[in-house]
Design a protein around this motif. Structure first.
Motif, PDB file in Angstrom:
ATOM      1  N   UNK A   1      31.263  42.653  26.400  1.00 21.60           N
ATOM      2  CA  UNK A   1      31.317  44.086  26.715  1.00 21.60           C
ATOM      3  C   UNK A   1      32.596  44.456  27.481  1.00 21.60           C
ATOM      4  N   UNK A   2      33.761  44.084  26.958  1.00 13.85           N
ATOM      5  CA  UNK A   2      35.014  44.466  27.607  1.00 13.85           C
ATOM      6  C   UNK A   2      35.978  43.316  27.742  1.00 13.85           C
ATOM      7  N   UNK A   3      36.974  43.503  28.601  1.00 15.95           N
ATOM      8  CA  UNK A   3      37.967  42.460  28.870  1.00 15.95           C
ATOM      9  C   UNK A   3      37.758  41.943  30.286  1.00 15.95           C
ATOM     10  N   UNK A   4      38.299  40.781  30.551  1.00 11.19           N
ATOM     11  CA  UNK A   4      38.238  40.187  31.880  1.00 11.19           C
ATOM     12  C   UNK A   4      39.310  40.860  32.738  1.00 11.19           C
ATOM     13  N   UNK A   5      38.917  41.508  33.814  1.00 13.11           N
ATOM     14  CA  UNK A   5      39.866  42.149  34.736  1.00 13.11           C
ATOM     15  C   UNK A   5      39.594  41.622  36.140  1.00 13.11           C
ATOM     16  N   UNK A   6      40.651  41.175  36.810  1.00 17.09           N
ATOM     17  CA  UNK A   6      40.467  40.580  38.133  1.00 17.09           C
ATOM     18  C   UNK A   6      41.728  40.725  38.961  1.00 17.09           C
TER      19      UNK A   6
ATOM     20  N   UNK B   1      48.685  43.093  45.216  1.00 18.52           N
ATOM     21  CA  UNK B   1      49.130  42.534  43.935  1.00 18.52           C
ATOM     22  C   UNK B   1      48.584  43.397  42.805  1.00 18.52           C
ATOM     23  N   UNK B   2      49.179  43.291  41.649  1.00 23.17           N
ATOM     24  CA  UNK B   2      48.699  44.041  40.492  1.00 23.17           C
ATOM     25  C   UNK B   2      47.500  43.370  39.846  1.00 23.17           C
ATOM     26  N   UNK B   3      46.550  44.159  39.330  1.00 26.36           N
ATOM     27  CA  UNK B   3      45.409  43.565  38.627  1.00 26.36           C
ATOM     28  C   UNK B   3      45.857  42.911  37.322  1.00 26.36           C
ATOM     29  N   UNK B   4      45.068  41.970  36.853  1.00 23.76           N
ATOM     30  CA  UNK B   4      45.362  41.247  35.628  1.00 23.76           C
ATOM     31  C   UNK B   4      44.171  41.366  34.686  1.00 23.76           C
ATOM     32  N   UNK B   5      44.452  41.547  33.408  1.00 22.56           N
ATOM     33  CA  UNK B   5      43.379  41.542  32.410  1.00 22.56           C
ATOM     34  C   UNK B   5      43.663  40.455  31.383  1.00 22.56           C
ATOM     35  N   UNK B   6      42.605  39.847  30.900  1.00 26.96           N
ATOM     36  CA  UNK B   6      42.704  38.809  29.880  1.00 26.96           C
ATOM     37  C   UNK B   6      41.707  39.142  28.768  1.00 26.96           C
ATOM     38  N   UNK B   7      42.089  38.956  27.509  1.00 26.62           N
ATOM     39  CA  UNK B   7      41.116  39.161  26.434  1.00 26.62           C
ATOM     40  C   UNK B   7      40.059  38.060  26.429  1.00 26.62           C
ATOM     41  N   UNK B   8      40.454  36.854  26.840  1.00 25.25           N
ATOM     42  CA  UNK B   8      39.521  35.725  26.886  1.00 25.25           C
ATOM     43  C   UNK B   8      39.798  34.870  28.116  1.00 25.25           C
ATOM     44  N   UNK B   9      38.809  34.086  28.493  1.00 23.41           N
ATOM     45  CA  UNK B   9      38.938  33.092  29.560  1.00 23.41           C
ATOM     46  C   UNK B   9      38.658  31.730  28.950  1.00 23.41           C
TER      47      UNK B   9
ATOM     48  N   UNK C   1      28.969  32.044  25.397  1.00 27.80           N
ATOM     49  CA  UNK C   1      29.103  33.501  25.393  1.00 27.80           C
ATOM     50  C   UNK C   1      29.160  33.980  26.844  1.00 27.80           C
ATOM     51  N   UNK C   2      29.639  35.214  27.041  1.00 24.87           N
ATOM     52  CA  UNK C   2      29.756  35.754  28.399  1.00 24.87           C
ATOM     53  C   UNK C   2      29.466  37.250  28.390  1.00 24.87           C
ATOM     54  N   UNK C   3      28.888  37.708  29.481  1.00 27.31           N
ATOM     55  CA  UNK C   3      28.615  39.143  29.669  1.00 27.31           C
ATOM     56  C   UNK C   3      28.852  39.480  31.131  1.00 27.31           C
ATOM     57  N   UNK C   4      29.100  40.760  31.393  1.00 26.79           N
ATOM     58  CA  UNK C   4      29.252  41.176  32.784  1.00 26.79           C
ATOM     59  C   UNK C   4      27.910  40.993  33.492  1.00 26.79           C
ATOM     60  N   UNK C   5      27.968  40.536  34.730  1.00 28.14           N
ATOM     61  CA  UNK C   5      26.758  40.310  35.513  1.00 28.14           C
ATOM     62  C   UNK C   5      26.160  41.645  35.953  1.00 28.14           C
ATOM     63  N   UNK C   6      24.869  41.667  36.128  1.00 28.32           N
ATOM     64  CA  UNK C   6      24.190  42.859  36.632  1.00 28.32           C
ATOM     65  C   UNK C   6      24.599  43.101  38.079  1.00 28.32           C
ATOM     66  N   UNK C   7      24.572  42.044  38.890  1.00 29.31           N
ATOM     67  CA  UNK C   7      24.936  42.147  40.302  1.00 29.31           C
ATOM     68  C   UNK C   7      26.375  41.682  40.464  1.00 29.31           C
ATOM     69  N   UNK C   8      27.259  42.623  40.798  1.00 30.92           N
ATOM     70  CA  UNK C   8      28.671  42.294  40.964  1.00 30.92           C
ATOM     71  C   UNK C   8      29.261  43.142  42.076  1.00 30.92           C
ATOM     72  N   UNK C   9      30.431  42.751  42.593  1.00 34.89           N
ATOM     73  CA  UNK C   9      31.056  43.508  43.676  1.00 34.89           C
ATOM     74  C   UNK C   9      31.418  44.929  43.221  1.00 34.89           C
ATOM     75  N   UNK C  10      31.498  45.825  44.178  1.00 37.90           N
ATOM     76  CA  UNK C  10      31.856  47.218  43.886  1.00 37.90           C
ATOM     77  C   UNK C  10      33.306  47.276  43.447  1.00 37.90           C
ATOM     78  N   UNK C  11      33.584  48.009  42.394  1.00 36.12           N
ATOM     79  CA  UNK C  11      34.937  48.169  41.875  1.00 36.12           C
ATOM     80  C   UNK C  11      34.889  48.521  40.407  1.00 36.12           C
ATOM     81  N   UNK C  12      36.047  48.536  39.767  1.00 42.49           N
ATOM     82  CA  UNK C  12      36.113  48.946  38.368  1.00 42.49           C
ATOM     83  C   UNK C  12      36.476  47.807  37.419  1.00 42.49           C
ATOM     84  N   UNK C  13      36.716  46.615  37.930  1.00 33.05           N
ATOM     85  CA  UNK C  13      37.047  45.470  37.076  1.00 33.05           C
ATOM     86  C   UNK C  13      35.789  44.764  36.616  1.00 33.05           C
ATOM     87  N   UNK C  14      35.958  43.549  36.138  1.00 30.36           N
ATOM     88  CA  UNK C  14      34.820  42.756  35.673  1.00 30.36           C
ATOM     89  C   UNK C  14      33.891  42.443  36.848  1.00 30.36           C
TER      90      UNK C  14
END
Length: 189
Positions: A168-173, A144-152, A54-67
């Motif tokens: 809690x969302x999609x993978x965006x990077x 470059x353009x951002x990419x989103x994936x439903x799964x990794x 399973x996967x969840x967004x980390x509490x501590x992550x870089x500033x931005x709006x993606x994953x």
């Protein structure tokens, strides 16, 4: 006579101590050497079928709006203890299929160690992505353009590849790059 009584007492004491030691340890006299020189076989690598991922967004992550960063959890759902080791491979699952994926360039951090995972036990890795910036569709600092994936697709050495969605969302990077930690027995934040 006196000398032989002392020898008998010493022999009796040795037999008594040996019998008590055998009763406590469960080792019969004469087998102690063989029992103490045996080694146990280390647990095998966890097969893919033994792991629930399973996967969840980390509490501590870089500033931005993606994953930004995600914590991937591996739970041993088998009845046997097994081991995980190494760093994961990471690929975005195009069309939702592990066979149609885009491998990300992995930058490793930390030192890999073997993690023993008992039944129902857990181990973790943390993935940190190049963060998407801005609102709406967002943008990448690189241009470059951002990419989103439903799964990794997360692969571990000797433990298979696992397709996982974020809880809690999609993978965006951005830039198809990810920094990964080795498998750990300590849950990252």
């Amino acid at each position: 006579m006196r000398h032989s009584n002392g020898i008998r007492r010493a022999a009796l004491a040795t037999v008594t101590v040996t019998a008590v030691a055998a009763a406590v340890t469960g080792i019969l006299p004469g087998t102690a050497m063989a029992a103490s020189t045996t080694t146990s076989t280390p647990p095998p690598a966890c097969p893919a079928s033994a792991l629930q991922v399973s996967a969840r967004q980390a509490v501590h992550r870089p500033v931005g709006t993606g994953t930004g960063a995600a914590v991937v959890q591996f739970t041993n759902v088998s009845r046997r203890t097994c081991v995980l080791k190494g760093r994961p491979t990471v690929a975005g699952a195009g069309n939702g299929s592990p066979s149609h994926n885009t491998p990300l360039k992995v930058t490793p951090t930390g030192r890999a160690a073997t993690v023993t995972v008992r039944p129902h036990g857990k181990a973790w890795v943390k993935l940190t992505f190049v963060q998407v910036q801005g609102e709406g569709d967002g943008y990448c600092v690189s241009g470059k353009g951002p990419v989103t994936y439903p799964t990794m697709v997360i692969g571990l050495p000797h433990s298979g590849k696992h397709q996982v969605a974020l809880n809690d969302g999609v993978w965006a990077e951005c830039d198809n790059k990810v920094t990964v930690t080795p498998v750990s027995a300590v849950k990252p934040s």
